[in-house]
Design a protein around this motif. Sequence first.
Motif, mmCIF file in Angstrom:
data_model
loop_
_atom_site.group_PDB
_atom_site.id
_atom_site.type_symbol
_atom_site.label_atom_id
_atom_site.label_comp_id
_atom_site.label_asym_id
_atom_site.label_seq_id
_atom_site.Cartn_x
_atom_site.Cartn_y
_atom_site.Cartn_z
ATOM 1 N N UNK A 1 0.878 -1.177 0.000
ATOM 2 C CA UNK A 1 0.000 0.000 0.000
ATOM 3 C C UNK A 1 0.915 1.227 0.000
ATOM 4 N N UNK A 2 0.692 2.099 -0.988
ATOM 5 C CA UNK A 2 1.575 3.261 -1.127
ATOM 6 C C UNK A 2 0.831 4.552 -0.802
ATOM 7 N N UNK A 3 1.454 5.374 0.017
ATOM 8 C CA UNK A 3 0.866 6.683 0.339
ATOM 9 C C UNK A 3 1.701 7.738 -0.395
ATOM 10 N N UNK A 4 1.037 8.571 -1.187
ATOM 11 C CA UNK A 4 1.764 9.574 -1.967
ATOM 12 C C UNK A 4 1.293 10.973 -1.561
ATOM 13 N N UNK A 5 2.234 11.786 -1.102
ATOM 14 C CA UNK A 5 1.901 13.185 -0.786
ATOM 15 C C UNK A 5 2.342 14.039 -1.954
ATOM 16 N N UNK A 6 1.362 14.602 -2.689
ATOM 17 C CA UNK A 6 1.752 15.452 -3.823
ATOM 18 C C UNK A 6 1.130 16.830 -3.622
ATOM 19 N N UNK A 7 1.305 17.694 -4.609
ATOM 20 C CA UNK A 7 0.819 19.068 -4.449
ATOM 21 C C UNK A 7 -0.713 19.092 -4.401
ATOM 22 N N UNK A 8 -1.253 19.527 -3.265
ATOM 23 C CA UNK A 8 -2.709 19.655 -3.138
ATOM 24 C C UNK A 8 -3.451 18.335 -2.979
ATOM 25 N N UNK A 9 -2.729 17.200 -2.876
ATOM 26 C CA UNK A 9 -3.441 15.923 -2.771
ATOM 27 C C UNK A 9 -2.609 14.882 -2.047
ATOM 28 N N UNK B 1 -2.701 4.195 -2.544
ATOM 29 C CA UNK B 1 -2.826 3.250 -3.656
ATOM 30 C C UNK B 1 -2.637 1.830 -3.148
ATOM 31 N N UNK B 2 -3.561 0.937 -3.570
ATOM 32 C CA UNK B 2 -3.397 -0.461 -3.163
ATOM 33 C C UNK B 2 -3.450 -1.363 -4.387
ATOM 34 N N UNK B 3 -3.181 -2.650 -4.166
ATOM 35 C CA UNK B 3 -3.264 -3.636 -5.254
ATOM 36 C C UNK B 3 -4.422 -4.598 -4.983
ATOM 37 N N UNK C 1 -12.264 20.569 0.253
ATOM 38 C CA UNK C 1 -11.577 19.513 -0.492
ATOM 39 C C UNK C 1 -12.516 18.438 -0.995
ATOM 40 N N UNK C 2 -11.954 17.308 -1.430
ATOM 41 C CA UNK C 2 -12.775 16.233 -1.969
ATOM 42 C C UNK C 2 -12.046 14.901 -1.811
ATOM 43 N N UNK C 3 -12.836 13.834 -1.705
ATOM 44 C CA UNK C 3 -12.261 12.490 -1.671
ATOM 45 C C UNK C 3 -12.843 11.724 -2.843
ATOM 46 N N UNK C 4 -12.009 11.019 -3.608
ATOM 47 C CA UNK C 4 -12.538 10.261 -4.742
ATOM 48 C C UNK C 4 -11.782 8.941 -4.894
ATOM 49 N N UNK C 5 -12.411 8.012 -5.594
ATOM 50 C CA UNK C 5 -11.801 6.703 -5.832
ATOM 51 C C UNK C 5 -11.612 6.506 -7.321
ATOM 52 N N UNK C 6 -10.502 5.884 -7.720
ATOM 53 C CA UNK C 6 -10.273 5.620 -9.141
ATOM 54 C C UNK C 6 -9.573 4.283 -9.284
ATOM 55 N N UNK C 7 -9.691 3.717 -10.492
ATOM 56 C CA UNK C 7 -8.973 2.471 -10.777
ATOM 57 C C UNK C 7 -7.487 2.757 -10.861
ATOM 58 N N UNK C 8 -6.697 1.828 -10.367
ATOM 59 C CA UNK C 8 -5.251 2.018 -10.475
ATOM 60 C C UNK C 8 -4.735 1.208 -11.674
ATOM 61 N N UNK D 1 -6.776 0.117 -6.411
ATOM 62 C CA UNK D 1 -7.550 1.356 -6.247
ATOM 63 C C UNK D 1 -6.626 2.510 -5.880
ATOM 64 N N UNK D 2 -6.951 3.688 -6.411
ATOM 65 C CA UNK D 2 -6.281 4.901 -5.919
ATOM 66 C C UNK D 2 -7.355 5.739 -5.231
ATOM 67 N N UNK D 3 -7.198 5.934 -3.933
ATOM 68 C CA UNK D 3 -8.106 6.830 -3.207
ATOM 69 C C UNK D 3 -7.389 8.163 -3.059
ATOM 70 N N UNK D 4 -8.036 9.250 -3.550
ATOM 71 C CA UNK D 4 -7.366 10.565 -3.543
ATOM 72 C C UNK D 4 -8.095 11.551 -2.649
#
Length: 465
Positions: free
Chosen positions: A362-370, A374-376, A421-428, A433-436
């Motif tokens: 499981x990867x946690x990514x801290x990027x600009x504004x988000x 991410x999981x498998x 802000x917002x929370x959303x889910x997308x296919x990885x 899954x990528x939860x943002x």
Amino acid sequence: MLLLAIVALGVPLALNLSARVNAEVRTQAQGQADLVAATAADLLDPRHRATLTSLANSSANSIRGRVLIVDSNAQVLVDSGSPPQIGQSYESRQEIESALDGHQVQLQRYSRTLRQEILATAVPIIRNGTTVGAVRVTQSVAALNAAVHRVQFSLGLIALIVLALGLAAGALIAAQVGRPLKRLEEVARRVAHGDLSARAELEGSREQRSLAGSFNEMTDRIARLLHAQRNFVADASHQLRTPLTGLRLRLEEANAVGPGPAAAEIDAAIGEVDRLSHTVEELLVLSRGGERQIAGGPIDLGELAASALHRWEAKAQQTGHRLELRAQDEGGLAWAARLDIDRALDALIENALQYSAPGTTVTIVGSVGAVEVMDRGPGLAEDERAVVFERFRRGRSGRSGPQGSGLGLSIARELTRAWGGEVSLADRPGGGTIATLTLPRLSDGGAADTQPRAQADAEDRFAPA
Ligand SMILES: Nc1ncnc2c1ncn2[C@@H]1O[C@H](COP(=O)(O)OP(=O)(O)OP(=O)(O)O)[C@@H](O)[C@H]1O
Ligand SMILES: [Mg+2]
């Protein structure tokens, strides 16, 4: 409308006035010619030439034209024009000829001498029943037209002024009528965005005040209902917490007595009690949403991701997952209450660990504004993705996998939205899954520091078990 009224009234008026000016000039010319002819009848003798001349001059002045008197042979006796054509024969002029024939004429023709259109009025001078001469009055048609144009221009100017005043008055009235409605609309928008303390001002017409009053009543009612509902959930959760803790303790004690035939059942019961406690905790958080003020502050999203990794490392080890952190850029600053965003992120990480197989990363990514988690795992079907944010809604993985209450994502979304802000889910890509979780960046002016927020206590945070 106003323009239509002005055109409807102004055009006939202008036409009528032009026609009247035209007729007036013609009647005046005729009148002057008649007057001069009548007076001149006794003054044709050369002795009276000076009197006749001054008569012609004053008449010419009054009609702004030229007055000419001829004898019965069409020879000019008096001429107000300059230079006066005394002694010349005007026989060739059509109107003089008609007048010497005893007819009154008024005609418009082109004068070759003056090289312009003229209006000529000629009348015979009759003495003792015979025509002894003629009077001719001429006026420039151009001058006449200029007079008509001046009238039309003045009318046009008046119409324009009336139009401008009308438009200004219209705009003023529209602004006065529209302002209360605009303000009401703004208040309605604030209420729609969750600010139930907003009230409309009672202003404007009777109908507008009544509308604002009804709107306020409706908002009052919604606020009361919502408050009562939150209170009920909060009270119920509070009441449930203590007996649940007691129940868990007793079950543990029962287990501690020694391995008995009911040991497995007791373990299962403890699991159920834990699940119930988790749900009660989540309900408590939701019931507190938006209730109390909580101060926002600058949040470094990179640091937020790092501290989340720290919180969940032990739990990941238990579940057999690798938990890794990837920082993109510096993370960037956002404005929110740290406890709210930590809690929202916890719900996403908890899901990633719960719904992906042990041994995966499981990867946690801290990027600009988000911040992304991410999981498998199995990912979410298209139709699931929108509904899993609803309260108590669980997806396929949820139902077939570990126990849960279906509140995690709705809590995460509610807490994040409170800060813009917002929370959303997308296919990885590659599966999973990528939860943002996105938050407006501090430099974007998206600071939601004025937003009322729940004062989340430390106990509100569901730390990894
Ligand atoms: N990372 C994920 N991978 C696959 N499915 C997911 C993931 N995250 C959420 N889901 C699906 O969304 C549903 C709702 O998630 P949510 O966190 O709201 O509730 P829950 O996990 O079921 O219960 P809890 O309230 O204990 O979190 C889950 O039941 C699951 O089906
Ligand atoms: Mg969950």
